[in-house]
Design a protein around this motif. Structure first.
Motif, PDB file in Angstrom:
ATOM      1  N   ASN A 227      62.430  43.962 -29.727  1.00  0.00           N
ATOM      2  CA  ASN A 227      62.483  44.108 -28.281  1.00  0.00           C
ATOM      3  C   ASN A 227      61.794  45.413 -27.887  1.00  0.00           C
ATOM      4  N   PRO A 228      60.709  45.358 -27.128  1.00  0.00           N
ATOM      5  CA  PRO A 228      59.968  46.590 -26.831  1.00  0.00           C
ATOM      6  C   PRO A 228      60.753  47.597 -26.000  1.00  0.00           C
ATOM      7  N   GLN A 229      61.685  47.110 -25.169  1.00  0.00           N
ATOM      8  CA  GLN A 229      62.467  48.024 -24.347  1.00  0.00           C
ATOM      9  C   GLN A 229      63.683  48.572 -25.082  1.00  0.00           C
ATOM     10  N   TYR A 230      64.216  47.772 -26.003  1.00  0.00           N
ATOM     11  CA  TYR A 230      65.435  48.161 -26.718  1.00  0.00           C
ATOM     12  C   TYR A 230      65.207  47.934 -28.201  1.00  0.00           C
ATOM     13  N   PRO A 231      64.631  48.930 -28.886  1.00  0.00           N
ATOM     14  CA  PRO A 231      64.202  48.740 -30.277  1.00  0.00           C
ATOM     15  C   PRO A 231      65.336  48.536 -31.270  1.00  0.00           C
ATOM     16  N   THR A 232      66.586  48.562 -30.810  1.00  0.00           N
ATOM     17  CA  THR A 232      67.681  48.199 -31.711  1.00  0.00           C
ATOM     18  C   THR A 232      67.891  46.686 -31.750  1.00  0.00           C
ATOM     19  N   LEU A 233      67.180  45.956 -30.868  1.00  0.00           N
ATOM     20  CA  LEU A 233      67.391  44.511 -30.731  1.00  0.00           C
ATOM     21  C   LEU A 233      66.104  43.758 -31.020  1.00  0.00           C
TER      22      LEU A 233
END
Length: 818
Positions: free
Chosen positions: A485-491
């Motif tokens: 996920n580019p906005q949330y790199p933990t996902l």
């Protein structure tokens, strides 16, 4: 500023006749003062009391009103309203009999008017639980940030900053607060709390008297009545459990360490909740543990379980063949295996329970537990990760199984066609093997216990793992793409597409409200790219405005227009009957010719071109019954992030109302496509065939409210899942047309619908698989922000005594209780 505190309630004094009097001032709120006076030697007597200031009487009252906290039959209370002159006297007020000013029964500090908030600017409310709710605004500067403090016996025990929005004199300000009290207040005793702002001004409603019990009313009452017959205790327990079901209580997330210690660590607190041991012979096989990087300095032990330990060093983890060989070797020696990091701590009591659940549930192939992680700031308590029941959709975005303790039957791994080649792939390989072997989803169990204390946060996403997951995803969903996920790199984020896009009808009921309707239709036409035919069906329910009727004629004659790669057709259907949201949509569906239908409110606005494709691609997978969208208020806050059962007294409520659209949400869930038991019909997509199969919306029982909840639960009862996706984002100005249910006839109808929902679905709503039973359900605590007090899984049903039954109840699969 130091706030004077009153003496303990119930101080005694001797009156002129030698009788022992007791009395208390229980509430000072603005000009109102309440309390009680009681003589236990002459309970039939009622007293005239006086409030004294500097030795002079200020006010008189007769103590013959009912008071919740008064002794005896409670008819010993008094109620005094001070006039402006009296209220302006700052200082100490003393409670005494009217004819005995020296017989002091209680005292309280009366601040000057300038030192107290009026209800509008600052007030506090309490309901059962350890949560206070209220608002605090500086009257002369509403945008000024203030702090709420809670004082007990002269010391501060809690604080909060108002962070939730409210309307104050036509201004939108961050003035509402939710304040969590410490768990040690739940000791069964009464505690009088003073709630102040950071300038020492008292909030209206303060002081607050809090009385809570650590394990709830059931345990407390039963300890008071040990001599009752067993059948009476059983009946009492059932009645009190039912009461607590409708009035749940909560503690704040910040109280997690004390909460976990109270309910899951101390044997004395567990008491009757401890599980009996399984029969010998059912727990004599081995559990294999793969320790990543290093083994702990002290290896854990579990009574009755043989533990086999293997350390997987970093070099082995990076070599696919070597890692696979270690897993296969351990699987050949043990019936069940798991994987942990050497720096993690295993909660052996919870691990023992997980082992017992796997042994008792023979069909179980995989079991996973909750866990906790370090806080972002070193001085903050650890944070619990309280997971939902098994959700294969969410597993692609974040490894639900691998966060806590994940037990896997070795037979799955030994027979895996595509085994794990890296530690990050351990649980995903087990799931793929599960599907390949034909095991149902119910063979994956979730145990709502924190069995793993992680040394590090949940692992972040990586490009290497994304490639491994993509290879697994392609084998079951060739039209899906998984990326970080580019906005949330933990996902991770899964994008799905279709080879053939089915026709869709968007059903939009309206009564006039032309500006809203036009905005809805124009944004859909402007911000939708759907490679197929979309029909927008406006359902006219008694519109009368000439402009609206003229607009309908325009829609009726409007030619099909481009909709990105597809076509948009418009229709107008008249529904000349009394307003009934369910009946309106049912009538419209009968006129639809498309394979898919979407229920859409007239106050919806589309925001981006991909929203409809995202919903349709999710829906067209096997086993999906409906898909809901991420709906936002016009100010960017989340209006609908899914629907959770059990909210608002056993009903249902939206998730995410306190999150901004870009906030991560609890465990990142604000940006993860996932299962819910319900989604709102404000924007809901489903197959027309499924709509008919469950009887559509219930026009008789749920004419206006909860018809979408009922619809989704009927779909789930047929074995279909309900998805919510943040890949479809739209604006929803809730109830902008119909308004709130405040008129008497509307309120009566709403009460009937609430009663019918509880009657039909209470068990399913109170055991929502999407909501961990350790999370709070009380009305003041938004979903995923508080801890249940006590955890709902510890509220046992009388008569459930067998270990297998108990373990089966606690280990939750994604089944719908009915």
């Amino acid at each position: 500023m130091t706030t004077p505190m009153p003496p303990q309630l119930g101080d005694s004094a001797i009156n002129a006749k030698g009788h022992t009097l007791r009395g208390a001032i229980t509430r000072v709120s603005g000009p109102v003062i309440e309390g009680w006076v009681y003589d236990e030697a002459t309970p039939e007597q009622r007293f005239v009391i006086a409030l004294y200031h500097l030795g002079e009487p200020v006010a008189l009252a007769y103590s013959n009103h009912f008071h919740d906290h008064a002794p005896g039959d409670g008819l010993y209370g008094f109620h005094i309203v001070l006039d402006d002159a009296q209220r302006d006297m700052a200082g100490t007020l003393t409670l005494a009999p009217a004819n005995a000013p020296n017989v002091a029964l209680d005292q309280t500090h009366l601040p000057a008017l300038s030192q107290a908030h009026e209800s509008e600017s600052g007030r506090v409310e309490w309901q059962p639980g350890l949560v206070l709710r209220g608002q605090l605004v500086e009257p002369s500067a509403p945008q000024k940030p203030l702090q709420v403090r809670v004082m007990y016996q002269g010391r501060q025990i809690a604080e909060a900053t108002p962070q939730h929005w409210l309307d104050y004199h036509d201004q939108r300000v961050q003035g509402a607060f939710v304040l969590n009290l410490p768990l040690w207040l739940a000791d069964g005793q009464r505690h009088r709390l003073y709630v102040l702002d950071d300038q020492g001004r008292e909030l209206d409603g303060s002081p607050v008297t809090v009385q809570e019990w650590p394990n709830g009313l059931v345990d407390w009452v039963l300890t008071l009545a040990p001599q009752l017959p067993d059948h009476t205790k059983t009946l009492l327990k059932q009645q009190l459990s039912r009461y607590e079901r409708w009035l749940p209580r909560a503690a704040g997330m910040g109280q997690y360490p004390q909460w976990h210690e109270a309910f899951y660590s101390k044997p004395a607190m567990k008491g009757a909740h401890a599980l009996p041991a399984l029969q010998r012979g059912k727990q004599d096989s081995a559990l294999g543990i793969l320790w990543l990087d290093n083994a702990p300095s002290t290896l854990p032990k579990m009574p009755g379980v043989t533990l086999v330990h293997r350390v997987v060093d970093h070099a082995t983890q990076q070599d696919p063949d070597r890692y696979r060989a270690v897993v296969e070797e351990l699987a050949g020696q043990c019936e069940i295996i798991t994987q942990l990091h050497g720096d993690d701590t295993l909660d052996t009591a919870a691990a023992q329970l997980a082992w017992q659940a796997m042994k008792a549930q023979y069909e179980a192939q995989i079991l996973y537990t909750d866990f906790d992680i370090p806080a972002e700031q070193a001085d903050q308590p650890r944070q619990p990760a309280l997971l939902p029941a098994w959700d294969p959709e969410r597993q692609w975005a974040q490894d639900l199984l691998g966060g806590g303790l994940c037990l896997v039957r070795s037979s799955l791994l030994k027979d895996a066609e595509h085994p794990a080649t890296h530690p990050e792939d351990f649980s995903h390989a087990a799931i793929e093997a599960l599907h390949h072997a034909g095991h149902p989803e119910s063979s994956v169990l979730h145990l709502p216990r924190i069995a793993r204390h992680r040394a590090t946060p949940w692992p972040t996403a990586s490009e290497a793992q994304a490639q491994r997951l993509q290879a697994r995803l392609e084998r079951t969903a060739p039209n899906a793409t998984l990326r970080v996920n580019p906005q949330y790199p933990t996902l991770y984020r899964v994008s799905r597409t279709l080879d053939t896009w089915p026709d869709i009808t968007l059903i939009v009921p309206t009564r006039d409200a032309l500006a809203l309707l036009k905005r809805c239709i124009e944004t859909i036409a402007e911000h939708t790219d759907y490679p197929g035919n979309v029909t927008l069906m406006v359902v006219n329910n008694h519109s009368r405005q000439p402009d609206t009727l003229a607009y309908f004629e325009t829609l009726r004659t409007q030619a099909p227009q481009p909709l990105g790669r597809g076509k948009l057709h418009t229709r107008v259907l008249d529904y000349p009957h009394p307003f009934n949201y369910a009946a309106i949509n049912n009538a419209a569906v009968e006129q639809c010719e498309s394979e898919l239908i979407a229920l859409v409110n007239n106050d919806i606005e589309a925001l981006h071109p991909e929203w409809l494709c995202a919903m349709a691609a999710h829906l067209m997978r096997d086993g999906v019954g409906a898909v809901g969208a991420k709906l936002l208020w016009p100010n960017g806050m989340v209006q609908h992030g899914g629907v959770i059962g059990g909210q608002y007294g056993g009903l249902a409520g939206h998730v995410g109302n306190h999150w901004h659209a870009e906030d991560a949400g609890y465990l990142g869930m604000n940006h993860v496509t996932q299962r819910f038991s319900m989604v709102t019909a404000a924007c809901l997509l489903m197959r027309k065939a499924d709509y008919h199969a469950v009887g559509g919306l219930s026009a008789r029982d749920f004419a206006v409210n909860f018809n979408d909840v009922d619809l989704c639960l009927k779909l789930r009862r047929r074995g279909l899942s309900i998805l919510w996706t943040p890949e479809a984002r739209l604006i929803h100005a809730e109830s902008a047309t119909r308004g709130k249910d405040e008129a008497p006839e509307k309120a009566a109808r709403a009460q009937r619908e609430m009663a019918k929902l509880r009657e039909r679905w209470s068990n399913a709503l109170l055991h929502d698989p999407a909501y961990n039973p350790n999370l709070a359900l009380d009305v003041y605590t938004p979903p995923f922000t508080g801890l249940a007090l006590p955890p709902r899984e510890l509220s046992h049903t009388a008569g459930e005594t067998s270990t297998e039954h108990e373990l089966g109840r606690i280990a939750r699969s994604n089944q719908l209780p009915v």
